[in-house]
Enzyme design. Structure first.
Site, PDB file in Angstrom:
ATOM      1  N   ASP A  14       0.857  -1.186   0.000  1.00 19.69           N
ATOM      2  CA  ASP A  14       0.000   0.000   0.000  1.00 19.69           C
ATOM      3  C   ASP A  14       0.895   1.239   0.000  1.00 19.69           C
ATOM      4  OD1 ASP A  14      -3.247   0.241   0.842  1.00 19.69           O
ATOM      5  OD2 ASP A  14      -2.062   2.078   1.005  1.00 19.69           O
TER       6      ASP A  14
ATOM      7  N   ARG B 181     -18.839 -10.357   2.040  1.00 15.27           N
ATOM      8  CA  ARG B 181     -19.760  -9.429   2.705  1.00 15.27           C
ATOM      9  C   ARG B 181     -19.074  -8.865   3.927  1.00 15.27           C
ATOM     10  NH1 ARG B 181     -23.990 -13.811   3.851  1.00 15.27           N
ATOM     11  NH2 ARG B 181     -21.986 -14.858   3.922  1.00 15.27           N
TER      12      ARG B 181
ATOM     13  N   CYS C  18     -20.918  -1.159  -1.819  1.00 21.71           N
ATOM     14  CA  CYS C  18     -21.023  -2.004  -3.023  1.00 21.71           C
ATOM     15  C   CYS C  18     -22.373  -1.900  -3.740  1.00 21.71           C
ATOM     16  CB  CYS C  18     -20.746  -3.448  -2.655  1.00 21.71           C
ATOM     17  SG  CYS C  18     -19.144  -3.634  -1.873  1.00 21.71           S
TER      18      CYS C  18
HETATM   19  C1  UGA Z   1     -22.478  -7.027  -0.729  1.00 26.55           C
HETATM   20  C2  UGA Z   1     -22.841  -8.421  -1.244  1.00 26.55           C
HETATM   21  O1  UGA Z   1     -23.776  -9.023  -0.366  1.00 26.55           O
HETATM   22  C3  UGA Z   1     -21.590  -9.298  -1.361  1.00 26.55           C
HETATM   23  O2  UGA Z   1     -21.943 -10.553  -1.938  1.00 26.55           O
HETATM   24  C4  UGA Z   1     -20.561  -8.589  -2.234  1.00 26.55           C
HETATM   25  O3  UGA Z   1     -19.361  -9.336  -2.341  1.00 26.55           O
HETATM   26  C5  UGA Z   1     -20.234  -7.241  -1.635  1.00 26.55           C
HETATM   27  O4  UGA Z   1     -21.460  -6.458  -1.561  1.00 26.55           O
HETATM   28  C6  UGA Z   1     -19.235  -6.548  -2.514  1.00 26.55           C
HETATM   29  O5  UGA Z   1     -19.530  -6.241  -3.663  1.00 26.55           O
HETATM   30  O6  UGA Z   1     -18.082  -6.378  -2.088  1.00 26.55           O
HETATM   31  P1  UGA Z   1     -22.108  -5.954   1.676  1.00 26.55           P
HETATM   32  O7  UGA Z   1     -21.907  -4.627   0.994  1.00 26.55           O
HETATM   33  O8  UGA Z   1     -21.196  -6.326   2.783  1.00 26.55           O
HETATM   34  O9  UGA Z   1     -22.008  -7.148   0.600  1.00 26.55           O
HETATM   35  O10 UGA Z   1     -23.592  -5.893   2.216  1.00 26.55           O
HETATM   36  P2  UGA Z   1     -24.913  -6.798   2.304  1.00 26.55           P
HETATM   37  O11 UGA Z   1     -24.852  -7.692   3.487  1.00 26.55           O
HETATM   38  O12 UGA Z   1     -25.267  -7.415   1.006  1.00 26.55           O
HETATM   39  O13 UGA Z   1     -25.970  -5.626   2.623  1.00 26.55           O
HETATM   40  C7  UGA Z   1     -26.101  -4.505   1.734  1.00 26.55           C
HETATM   41  C8  UGA Z   1     -27.179  -3.548   2.209  1.00 26.55           C
HETATM   42  O14 UGA Z   1     -28.462  -4.104   2.028  1.00 26.55           O
HETATM   43  C9  UGA Z   1     -27.096  -3.167   3.683  1.00 26.55           C
HETATM   44  O15 UGA Z   1     -27.385  -1.777   3.814  1.00 26.55           O
HETATM   45  C10 UGA Z   1     -28.178  -4.008   4.317  1.00 26.55           C
HETATM   46  O16 UGA Z   1     -28.667  -3.481   5.527  1.00 26.55           O
HETATM   47  C11 UGA Z   1     -29.208  -3.962   3.216  1.00 26.55           C
HETATM   48  N1  UGA Z   1     -30.212  -5.028   3.275  1.00 26.55           N
HETATM   49  C12 UGA Z   1     -29.842  -6.328   3.237  1.00 26.55           C
HETATM   50  C13 UGA Z   1     -31.549  -4.673   3.350  1.00 26.55           C
HETATM   51  O17 UGA Z   1     -31.895  -3.478   3.371  1.00 26.55           O
HETATM   52  N2  UGA Z   1     -32.492  -5.649   3.389  1.00 26.55           N
HETATM   53  C14 UGA Z   1     -32.170  -6.929   3.355  1.00 26.55           C
HETATM   54  O18 UGA Z   1     -33.094  -7.763   3.368  1.00 26.55           O
HETATM   55  C15 UGA Z   1     -30.810  -7.305   3.280  1.00 26.55           C
END
Ligand code: UGA
Length: 449
Positions: free
Chosen positions: A30, A156, A275
């Site tokens: 980095d 995630r 993401c």
């Molecule tokens: C997401 C994807 O789930 C991963 O598979 C992916 O690798 C990652 O992006 C990435 O591109 O690096 P992440 O950003 O950690 O992962 O978040 P998620 O757990 O998917 O949640 C995303 C958002 O959706 C959060 O704000 C969460 O609160 C919201 N969410 C999730 C809802 O509003 N409702 C739901 O039912 C589920």
């Protein structure tokens, strides 16, 4: 294998530490010397469960090091991952960090006569690996001297270590057979299905995966909005009945199996993070650049942009004008299990509250600073709640389930609790504490029933 990872951010560090933990020799590079020093001391610059322990283990075993010395790292390696950021600026993907890293790799590899595999780990739009990364390397190297692979991550936040160590899939695209073979060998210690595609297919599936998740959430939120305007409906019940479709919850060996994807079919007040929002917008822009209208992505984004308004509507329904009302927002991160506030739906709610003239308080067990001088941050949820006109639960932290409402409600200026995450508050039923308890996904007038 000896591996270099360029970029000690979220993806780069998890990738580097994960590869070292299965026996590879990893140098994580980095340009930020403070960050490198911190990682070398065994400290992780962000919150991620299990990562500090794993980092300390691979450091002590001598299989991982963080460095600013990109040249000696690359010259010792056979594979170099590019894991730098690809932010969206003015609706366009900014590839400047990828390009800089690629030029650096090309220049350094001019000193080597070994074949080298360069892996794009960053999220990039289709054609980037073939039409941007590959030609830059060709400015420095001859054709048979290197190969370019694309290998996106599906981590995630909050479960990234587990997702890396037990991947549901590893997808690989490559410019030639040799680089694909090398990357396949690198991943051999992982028990995972490997799927191969063209560079462009592999680039596209990363966006497609996040776009599907965003679509499911916006779909559920649109149904949630319908329930909020339809008497005698609760989106949770509607969704539960939807989930019972055997195609969503199959009966296997006499047991109903609830796939994790169903968590994205729950109504919320919007998705956030580094993401889903960025990738949905990037996919829309990519389609539009090809003259494809992208109606689906357009709507998914629009629903998400509007959805935080539900929290404001519920507050206004019970409090009227929000000017000078003290509103406490519990949970500032974009979801549970992280301290990341990037594109957090909680901040979208705070933006709207501030526009309405509310006096906003905030608390999050992991987030200790936000870029909102107008918001007073508190050190405990109790301190934040006392004296408020309303409390909004914006993240489903377990800690919020255990709040003793019977003790705190009498200390509020107005005992109103708005639950934006549909937490099951069964520890100390708020209803028994003279608290007006409203939840998203129901009509406000029937929400206290
Ligand atoms: C997401 C994807 O789930 C991963 O598979 C992916 O690798 C990652 O992006 C990435 O591109 O690096 P992440 O950003 O950690 O992962 O978040 P998620 O757990 O998917 O949640 C995303 C958002 O959706 C959060 O704000 C969460 O609160 C919201 N969410 C999730 C809802 O509003 N409702 C739901 O039912 C589920």
């Amino acid at each position: 294998m000896n591996v270099t990872v360029i970029g000690a951010g979220y993806v780069g560090l998890v990738t580097g530490v994960g590869l070292a933990s299965v026996g590879h020799q990893v140098n994580c590079v980095d340009i930020d010397a403070d960050r490198v020093a911190m990682i070398q001391r065994g400290e992780v610059p962000f919150y991620e469960r299990d990562l500090p322990e794993m980092l300390q283990k691979v450091l002590s075993e001598g299989r991982f090091s963080a460095t600013t010395d990109v040249e000696s790292a690359i010259l010792r390696s056979a594979i170099t991952f590019i894991a730098v950021g690809t932010p969206t600026i003015n609706g366009q993907q900014d590839l400047s960090a990828i390009k800089t890293a690629t030029h650096t790799i090309g220049r350094i590899l001019q000193q080597s006569d070994q074949y080298h595999t360069i892996v794009v780990k960053s999220t990039v739009l289709p054609k980037t690996s073939r039409e941007v990364v590959y030609p830059i390397l060709l400015e420095y190297l001859s054709k048979g001297q290197f190969g370019v692979c694309m290998n996106p991550e599906f981590l995630r936040e909050g479960t990234a270590v587990n997702d890396f160590m037990q991947p549901d899939r590893i997808v690989i695209g490559g410019s030639d057979k040799r680089c694909v073979q090398m990357l396949t060998e690198l991943y051999a210690p992982f028990q995972a299905r490997i799927w191969y595609g063209s560079l462009e297919e592999v680039e596209l599936v990363k966006y497609t995966s996040n776009a599907l998740l965003a679509t499911l959430i916006s779909f559920s939120n649109e149904i949630g909005a319908l329930c909020e305007a339809t008497p005698n409906t609760d989106v949770r019940n509607v969704m539960q009945m939807l989930h019972m479709d055997q195609r969503l919850t199959p009966l296997i060996d006499n047991h109903y199996v609830s796939p994790e994807i169903l968590t994205y079919l729950q109504s919320s007040f919007g998705y956030g993070g580094s993401c889903l929002p960025k990738d949905a917008r990037a996919l829309r822009a990519y389609g539009q650049s090809l003259d494809i209208p992208m109606h689906m992505m357009e709507s998914v984004i629009q629903v998400n942009d509007e959805r935080p308004n539900v929290m404001i509507r519920l507050a206004e329904h019970h409090l009227g004008d929000l000017r000078d009302k003290i509103i406490t927002v519990l949970g500032l991160a974009f979801k549970n299990g992280t301290d990341d506030t990037r594109e957090s739906p909680s901040l979208a709610v705070i933006d709207r509250l501030l526009v309405k003239g509310a006096l906003v308080r905030g608390y999050d067990p992991r987030v200790k600073a936000i870029d909102y001088p107008e918001v007073s941050l508190f050190d405990t949820s109790e301190n934040a709640i006392v004296g408020s006109d309303a409390v909004m639960i914006c993240v489903n932290h377990y800690e919020f389930v255990r709040i003793k409402w019977s003790e705190l409600a009498p200390k509020m200026r107005n005992p109103l609790l708005i639950d934006g995450r549909r937490l099951v508050l069964d520890v100390d039923k708020p209803m028994s504490a003279n608290l007006t308890y409203v939840q998203i996904g129901k009509m406000p007038s029937q929400a206290d029933d």
